[in-house]
Write an enzyme that holds these catalytic residues in place. Structure first.
Site, PDB file in Angstrom:
ATOM      1  CG  ASP A  95      -2.181   0.630   1.126  1.00  0.00           C
ATOM      2  OD1 ASP A  95      -2.238   1.662   0.437  1.00  0.00           O
ATOM      3  OD2 ASP A  95      -3.165   0.145   1.726  1.00  0.00           O
ATOM      4  CG  ASP A 196      -4.290   5.845   0.814  1.00  0.00           C
ATOM      5  OD1 ASP A 196      -5.258   5.113   1.063  1.00  0.00           O
ATOM      6  OD2 ASP A 196      -4.081   6.930   1.407  1.00  0.00           O
ATOM      7  CD  GLU A 249      -8.779   4.621  -1.161  1.00  0.00           C
ATOM      8  OE1 GLU A 249      -9.664   4.391  -0.332  1.00  0.00           O
ATOM      9  OE2 GLU A 249      -7.769   5.281  -0.896  1.00  0.00           O
ATOM     10  CG  HIS A 323      -8.558  -0.633   5.351  1.00  0.00           C
ATOM     11  ND1 HIS A 323      -8.513  -0.780   3.972  1.00  0.00           N
ATOM     12  CD2 HIS A 323      -8.076   0.605   5.606  1.00  0.00           C
ATOM     13  CE1 HIS A 323      -8.024   0.317   3.436  1.00  0.00           C
ATOM     14  NE2 HIS A 323      -7.743   1.178   4.397  1.00  0.00           N
ATOM     15  CG  ASP A 324     -10.857   2.895   4.519  1.00  0.00           C
ATOM     16  OD1 ASP A 324     -10.222   2.901   5.593  1.00  0.00           O
ATOM     17  OD2 ASP A 324     -10.360   3.245   3.429  1.00  0.00           O
TER      18      ASP A 324
HETATM   19  O1  TEU Z   1      -9.040   6.045   2.408  1.00  0.00           O
HETATM   20  C1  TEU Z   1      -9.527   7.003   1.575  1.00  0.00           C
HETATM   21  C2  TEU Z   1     -10.856   7.535   1.864  1.00  0.00           C
HETATM   22  O2  TEU Z   1     -11.104   8.686   1.565  1.00  0.00           O
HETATM   23  C3  TEU Z   1     -11.881   6.725   2.498  1.00  0.00           C
HETATM   24  O3  TEU Z   1     -12.127   5.466   2.210  1.00  0.00           O
HETATM   25  C4  TEU Z   1     -11.966   7.133   3.904  1.00  0.00           C
HETATM   26  O4  TEU Z   1     -11.467   6.209   4.809  1.00  0.00           O
HETATM   27  C5  TEU Z   1     -13.403   7.347   4.165  1.00  0.00           C
HETATM   28  O5  TEU Z   1     -13.860   8.239   3.209  1.00  0.00           O
HETATM   29  C6  TEU Z   1     -13.643   7.937   5.473  1.00  0.00           C
HETATM   30  O6  TEU Z   1     -15.012   8.092   5.592  1.00  0.00           O
HETATM   31  C7  TEU Z   1      -7.687   5.785   2.380  1.00  0.00           C
HETATM   32  C8  TEU Z   1      -7.367   4.638   3.289  1.00  0.00           C
HETATM   33  O7  TEU Z   1      -7.969   3.481   2.795  1.00  0.00           O
HETATM   34  C9  TEU Z   1      -7.812   4.999   4.673  1.00  0.00           C
HETATM   35  O8  TEU Z   1      -7.660   3.934   5.572  1.00  0.00           O
HETATM   36  C10 TEU Z   1      -7.003   6.192   5.097  1.00  0.00           C
HETATM   37  O9  TEU Z   1      -7.453   6.657   6.340  1.00  0.00           O
HETATM   38  C11 TEU Z   1      -7.089   7.337   4.097  1.00  0.00           C
HETATM   39  O10 TEU Z   1      -6.923   6.898   2.765  1.00  0.00           O
HETATM   40  C12 TEU Z   1      -6.000   8.339   4.342  1.00  0.00           C
HETATM   41  O11 TEU Z   1      -4.753   7.805   3.994  1.00  0.00           O
END
Ligand code: TEU
Length: 549
Positions: A95, A196, A249, A323-324
């Site tokens: 990642d 990311d 992403e 994970h989100d």
């Molecule tokens: O996430 C990006 C992101 O904007 C979302 O999925 C976010 O977690 C969600 O909108 C919150 O409501 C990525 C990663 O997957 C996440 O774990 C990180 O926190 C984020 O980027 C920042 O690096």
């Protein structure tokens, strides 16, 4: 194996398996569980970040891209992990968090100390003449997107937590530094990279206020320059390896842009994650709200993306969980009575589609959201901020808690449930997030007498061995059915019809005449009869294959 035949498994290292009893998962723990991954027969594993980090955002705040955080192990553990996975034919996807660094990163620290070179790595801006912040942008984790830059009169931009400072991608030195990181890990045998929030790197040079009523993210998300950045990164790093597997992403992206990112002619990425289908249970697009999912919208999104990406020769990552996200079973399935059947149905929907399926750890045993009863159990910064914001905006504590409980990212981050014991067989110490339902849902039981893991094995095998699943084109079935989402795949003389009942009530659909002579490729119920009125039981999936030869 070609990308279209592969299935990727996502591991949240903090929660997979703890080998040293500190309550946090680690790389040695993952090595211990390789036989399990081998049994599932996945092709590649995406690991969430385990680089040196203060862990304010669970590793998405990276302080050193070149070192393993001691909580997770050492570089030799990592090398052993790559080698042992390779020995069983499993690739590694890392990642890469390049939109921002931790404010503890040496680049930011040097910038703070006055080093001009590194000050140009970040977005540093003066307050407006009236003393207000440089722009009115909001952080995605709540509050303003600007914080004071040390004791200067400047502010630095952070779209996420204040400890995650945005890198300025206009600066070629930033882009070169990111390519160096990718190449460093390539030299260690890594072939997969997830980028990311890569489509928020394309900010304008002049950062301006979002007009009233316009969300600030629309100013900087998914802009055309992101494609230039990706082409450059591709040429400078992973693109030099014909077998690389990359996924961007992409928040709030479009089909058109996603075709741009992934059409092989463009030399950008292998595939993209988009999130539109996972917002179909948001009230007016607001995450911190609750409603049952909007089935017609979900179907139109899944179908529209599959159709559009096929037409433009784009490629998508297919997923329900990560994970989100709270567990999809709790959102689009039935986490109670039909837990297993609905998990199988949801899996069928994405695994037989055109694209690359991702399985998030625990999905293959039907893990559900934990049942926490107070905010004390939640850890994620986003959940804690959201709870406070909901209460401030007038929600009662109880209502705010209910929303957080259904939406928190912690829902998917609970430890992998290996067995029914108090600590779920995850650790001998105190798990960093508390498991609550391991007595009912765990790997040991599933392997001994479950059917879900086996069903995932079948889905994975179908993709790996059947060209129509991997490479077939996608066509719409019909979008007006009240409870079934279906689609066609086609390749050469073969046709595949996939029907999925999203509800607990049985239903019937008219079997297309040509499919009356098809055979059942897969179903999550035994004894299917192919007849003019096809009966679909609760959460039944049915895949019919016809070979016209
Ligand atoms: O996430 C990006 C992101 O904007 C979302 O999925 C976010 O977690 C969600 O909108 C919150 O409501 C990525 C990663 O997957 C996440 O774990 C990180 O926190 C984020 O980027 C920042 O690096």
């Amino acid at each position: 194996m070609k990308l279209s035949q592969q299935v990727i498994y996502q591991i949240y290292p903090k929660s997979f398996y703890d080998s040293d009893g500190d309550g946090i998962g680690d790389l040695r723990g993952i090595i211990d569980k390789i036989p399990y991954l081998q049994k599932l027969h996945v092709n590649m594993i995406w690991f969430n970040p385990f680089f040196v980090s203060p862990q304010n955002d669970n590793g998405y705040d990276i302080a050193d891209y070149y070192r393993i955080d001691p909580t997770f192990g050492t570089m030799s553990d990592f090398e052993a992990l790559v080698a042992k996975l390779k020995a069983v034919g499993i690739g590694v996807m890392l990642d890469m968090v390049f939109n921002h660094t931790s404010t503890e990163h040496v680049w930011f620290q040097k910038a703070l100390a006055g080093d001009r070179k590194y000050q140009r790595f970040y977005y540093l801006r003066h307050a407006k003449p009236d003393g207000s912040l440089p722009t009115n942008w909001e952080s995605k984790f709540g509050g303003p997107a600007w914080s004071p830059f040390g004791d200067t009169d400047l502010y630095y931009l952070h779209l996420y937590d204040p400890t995650q400072a945005d890198l300025d991608w206009h600066n070629p030195a930033v882009r070169a530094a990111c390519a160096d990181v990718v190449n460093y890990w390539r030299d260690k045998g890594v072939k997969g990279f997830r980028f990311d929030v890569i489509n928020v790197t394309g900010k304008a040079n002049q950062l301006v206020d979002a007009p009233k009523g316009v969300a600030s993210k629309t100013l900087y998300t998914d802009t055309p320059v992101v494609q230039d950045y990706l082409r450059e990164l591709n040429a400078a790093s992973f693109g030099q390896d014909a077998n690389s597997v990359t996924v961007g992403e992409m928040s709030s992206t479009t089909i058109k842009n996603s075709i741009g990112y992934t059409n092989p002619d463009n030399h950008e990425l292998s595939m993209v994650f988009n999130f539109h289908h996972l917002k179909t249970d948001y009230v007016d697009g607001r995450k911190w709200s609750r409603m049952p999912f909007d089935f017609p919208r979900l179907k139109h999104l899944l179908d529209g993306w599959a159709t559009g990406m096929d037409a433009g020769n784009g490629w998508q990552a297919l997923f329900w969980n990560n994970h989100d996200q709270p567990r999809a079973l709790n959102r689009f399935g039935d986490a109670g009575r039909y837990r297993v059947k609905s998990a199988e149905m949801l899996a069928t929907v994405i695994h037989l589609m055109r694209g690359t399926p991702f399985i998030y750890m625990g999905e293959e045993i039907g893990m559900t959201d934990p049942d926490y009863d107070s905010m004390a159990d939640y850890v994620d910064i986003e959940a804690l901020n959201a709870y406070r914001a909901l209460v401030r905006s007038g929600y009662s504590h109880a209502d705010a808690f209910t929303i957080v409980k259904t939406k928190a990212r912690d829902n998917s981050r609970t430890p992998m449930q290996w067995d029914a014991s108090a600590k779920a067989g995850f650790t001998t110490g105190r798990p960093w997030l508390r498991p609550t339902n391991q007595a009912k849902i765990n790997v040991a039981d599933e392997l001994a007498h479950g059917e879900l893991f086996n069903y995932y094995q079948q889905l994975i095998k179908l993709r790996q061995t059947m060209p129509i699943v991997a490479d077939g084109s996608y066509q719409t079935w019909r979008l007006d059915d009240d409870q079934v989402f279906g689609y066609w795949r086609q390749l050469g003389s073969q046709k595949l019809l996939v029907l999925n009942n999203f509800y607990a009530a049985a239903t019937t659909v008219d079997c297309p005449t040509e499919m009356l002579t098809a055979k059942v490729l897969l179903s999550n119920y035994d004894e299917v009869t192919i007849q003019p009125k096809l009966v679909l039981k609760p959460y039944q999936s049915l895949a019919l294959l016809l070979d016209e030869n």
